[in-house]
Motif scaffolding. Structure first.
Motif, PDB file in Angstrom:
ATOM      1  N   ASP A 251       3.219  19.388   6.860  1.00 43.40           N
ATOM      2  CA  ASP A 251       4.077  18.708   5.901  1.00 43.40           C
ATOM      3  C   ASP A 251       3.249  18.247   4.704  1.00 43.40           C
TER       4      ASP A 251
ATOM      5  N   GLY B 250       1.113  15.127  -6.565  1.00 44.81           N
ATOM      6  CA  GLY B 250       1.047  13.673  -6.424  1.00 44.81           C
ATOM      7  C   GLY B 250       1.308  13.168  -5.009  1.00 44.81           C
ATOM      8  N   GLY B 251       1.865  14.012  -4.174  1.00 45.92           N
ATOM      9  CA  GLY B 251       2.078  13.615  -2.775  1.00 45.92           C
ATOM     10  C   GLY B 251       3.369  12.868  -2.547  1.00 45.92           C
ATOM     11  N   ASP B 252       3.522  12.337  -1.321  1.00 44.49           N
ATOM     12  CA  ASP B 252       4.736  11.621  -0.912  1.00 44.49           C
ATOM     13  C   ASP B 252       5.976  12.521  -0.904  1.00 44.49           C
TER      14      ASP B 252
ATOM     15  N   ARG C 251      -5.778  16.049  -5.352  1.00 40.61           N
ATOM     16  CA  ARG C 251      -5.131  15.627  -4.125  1.00 40.61           C
ATOM     17  C   ARG C 251      -5.402  14.150  -3.939  1.00 40.61           C
ATOM     18  N   TYR C 252      -4.476  13.490  -3.329  1.00 40.16           N
ATOM     19  CA  TYR C 252      -4.711  12.092  -3.069  1.00 40.16           C
ATOM     20  C   TYR C 252      -5.994  11.952  -2.258  1.00 40.16           C
ATOM     21  N   GLU C 253      -7.017  11.369  -2.891  1.00 36.77           N
ATOM     22  CA  GLU C 253      -8.295  11.251  -2.177  1.00 36.77           C
ATOM     23  C   GLU C 253      -8.494   9.820  -1.699  1.00 36.77           C
ATOM     24  N   HIS C 254      -9.247   9.682  -0.651  1.00 38.52           N
ATOM     25  CA  HIS C 254      -9.308   8.407   0.062  1.00 38.52           C
ATOM     26  C   HIS C 254     -10.663   7.751  -0.065  1.00 38.52           C
TER      27      HIS C 254
ATOM     28  N   VAL D  30       0.842  -1.190   0.000  1.00 38.43           N
ATOM     29  CA  VAL D  30       0.000   0.000   0.000  1.00 38.43           C
ATOM     30  C   VAL D  30       0.885   1.251   0.000  1.00 38.43           C
ATOM     31  N   HIS D  31       1.786   1.319   0.988  1.00 39.80           N
ATOM     32  CA  HIS D  31       2.640   2.505   1.131  1.00 39.80           C
ATOM     33  C   HIS D  31       4.081   2.261   0.702  1.00 39.80           C
TER      34      HIS D  31
ATOM     35  N   SER E 134       2.161  15.580   2.375  1.00 36.48           N
ATOM     36  CA  SER E 134       2.155  14.137   2.175  1.00 36.48           C
ATOM     37  C   SER E 134       1.160  13.723   1.105  1.00 36.48           C
ATOM     38  N   ASP E 135       0.058  14.446   0.964  1.00 33.43           N
ATOM     39  CA  ASP E 135      -0.995  14.010   0.040  1.00 33.43           C
ATOM     40  C   ASP E 135      -1.048  14.827  -1.243  1.00 33.43           C
TER      41      ASP E 135
END
Lengths: 331, 331
Positions: free
Chosen positions: B220, B270-272, B328-331, B58-59, B222-223
């Motif tokens: 920070d 893209g995040g990370d 944005r990275y959506e969940h 996943v990560h 991250s997403d």
């Protein structure tokens, strides 16, 4: 609270709707809308920190009620804090949600947390939810406060100290057997009692002040009473003599055990008790007993610390040494 | 450190042989031989607490080197602390080991932790290892210290504040693409750079003092940079104008992106990244830039906080508003 990646559930919504209310009374948790929480350490105190994870299918059954999963995840950590003499303050939560997990499950889980937050006077400081293709798991880090320099360690037991244990032993181990469908003939009430003790251990937070004042060493019982006493002894450089008949058993365990040695030994050393072992110098025993009573926690004398580095010895009521048929939970 | 249940690996040995050395310089961690650790809070400081979990598949990739898995798990947490202006102190670790996990993997994992402990001046305070039938996962709770009352929140950005970001943006997102086998033509050096940035983000702990002194808000990344600026704005009750061309990109990202808008937007959002966004009042900008330079962390001005509650607006170098092709990275 960082929203994790890739879950089928909308994790920002989970945090805002379900978890943020658990942090509402903690200004430093910032409604879980920040990267981190701010904890103002209580003046004159040390912080005690512990962490434990539980995994579906390993530490609990995936069909266990969600609120009891929450209770167990939290309480195994609170039990560690209690054994160190610490008053619990709060916790962080990492929740790895499996693919089948529903919003209803998470809501029930949060209800279990909320109930215990009220019961133990603690609050959520932050967390992370992630999705996992594996089983659901819960990791909690709990922190508590203890008077500066007063944390009760495992190390510190001395020859001649009296060994006490809180509550009753064996309910969790035999509760696990009930959860597996055994002991049909036991009767519903006793089965429910054991099952509840397995799912919702009772951390002895109330005993913490008595431990800080009087215990020379303490730990919580998670992997089996005798084995855990052995661990406490090993780090203290001592050994122990244990009176088998003095180990406190609940009526439900008594009825189950009957004259069955294997079952008795499973109760005694099967683990999942989350009771507290502590050692008290002989001169402090009366004061400790008074203090424990004021704390409202039953404690039983079960043995004495001895010199030596051998494994603890267990004796029956005729003074004969007993070899346990069930070892400490080994990994 | 509580030994978990049921692993094929001997977990008491793992703790004693592999993890206890990581706690050797922390007297309060008691060599991981107790139920909990004792943390003496630094005088006059608040504690900052954060927690993040990462799951194989996943990560991170299950074939990622174990030491980089450790680095990523730790660093995503240190990045949160840095964004709050906190100096990192230590962490607790919950490690859920999958059935294929070997002692060699755990040793390499611990080496990664050890290296970062030295690099960031932190120590292990406790942990739990459990076995999981699912993928390996790592949950870390990290704690740091910040001057009393000085934690930098996401909330606090004001209209007119200048928006800065540390380091370069997009390396992680495109590094993930490299890890997936894309961009064969990029050249080994640049691919290695991006891959390393994806696996081992660089928490900007060094920037913390400048943030405490000058940032009105920080978080920070991250997403996704733009989405995360939106999150900071939402909690601050403001909006933002972002200059697309001012977003700092590494040479590797520059070469990849070329004139490809989709790739540019993936890099930007893209995040990370695990870089830091912060906002600084106009009158503090020069002092902040001096301070950041003294901290040795590159920061770039990328926009300005505006009134309003709309999503941040992004402009190209002709002043034309840009619609991102990557959300944005959506969940």
């Amino acid at each position: 609270m960082a929203a994790g990646k890739h879950s089928g559930l909308n994790e920002r919504a989970l945090i805002a709707d379900i978890f943020a209310p658990l942090a509402a009374n903690t200004p430093g948790a910032l409604n879980l809308k920040d990267d981190a929480a701010c904890l103002v350490p209580p003046a004159g105190k040390d912080l005690v920190i512990t962490t434990d994870a539980i995994v579906a299918g390993v530490h609990f059954f995936s069909h266990d009620p969600a609120d009891t999963v929450a209770a167990k995840a939290l309480r195994v950590n609170l039990s560690d804090l209690a054994a160190k003499g610490a008053e619990p303050l709060g916790y962080t939560l990492c929740l790895a949600l499996d693919e089948e997990c529903t919003i209803e499950w998470v809501s029930e889980f949060a209800k279990g947390l909320q109930r215990d937050q009220l019961g133990y006077g603690i609050s959520l400081y932050g967390g992370d939810t992630v999705k996992t293709p594996g089983p659901l798991s819960v990791s909690i880090t709990a922190f508590g406060a203890v008077k500066m320099g007063a944390m009760v360690a495992r190390k510190g037991a001395k020859s001649g100290d009296i060994i006490f244990v809180s509550g009753t032993i064996g309910d969790g181990a035999l509760g696990l057997e009930v959860a597996r469908g055994l002991y049909d003939g036991l009767g519903d009430e006793k089965k429910a009692f054991l099952l509840h003790r397995y799912r919702c251990p009772e951390p002895r937070c109330a005993l913490a002040p008595a431990l800080v004042q009087f215990a020379s060493a303490a730990m919580d019982v998670s992997d089996g009473l005798i084995g855990d006493i052995g661990a406490l002894c090993a780090v203290s450089g001592v050994s122990a003599d244990i009176e088998l008949d003095d180990i406190p058993l609940s009526p439900a365990v008594h009825s189950l055990v009957g004259g069955d040695d294997r079952l008795l030994h499973l109760a005694v050393n099967g683990g999942d008790d989350y009771e507290i072992i502590c050692t008290v110098a002989p001169g402090d025993v009366d004061a400790f007993l008074d203090s424990a009573q004021q704390c409202g926690v039953a404690v039983s004398k079960i043995g004495v610390i001895t010199t030596g580095t051998h494994n603890p010895r267990i004796y029956d009521n005729k003074g004969k040494q007993v070899t346990l048929l069930v070892g400490r939970y080994e990994h």
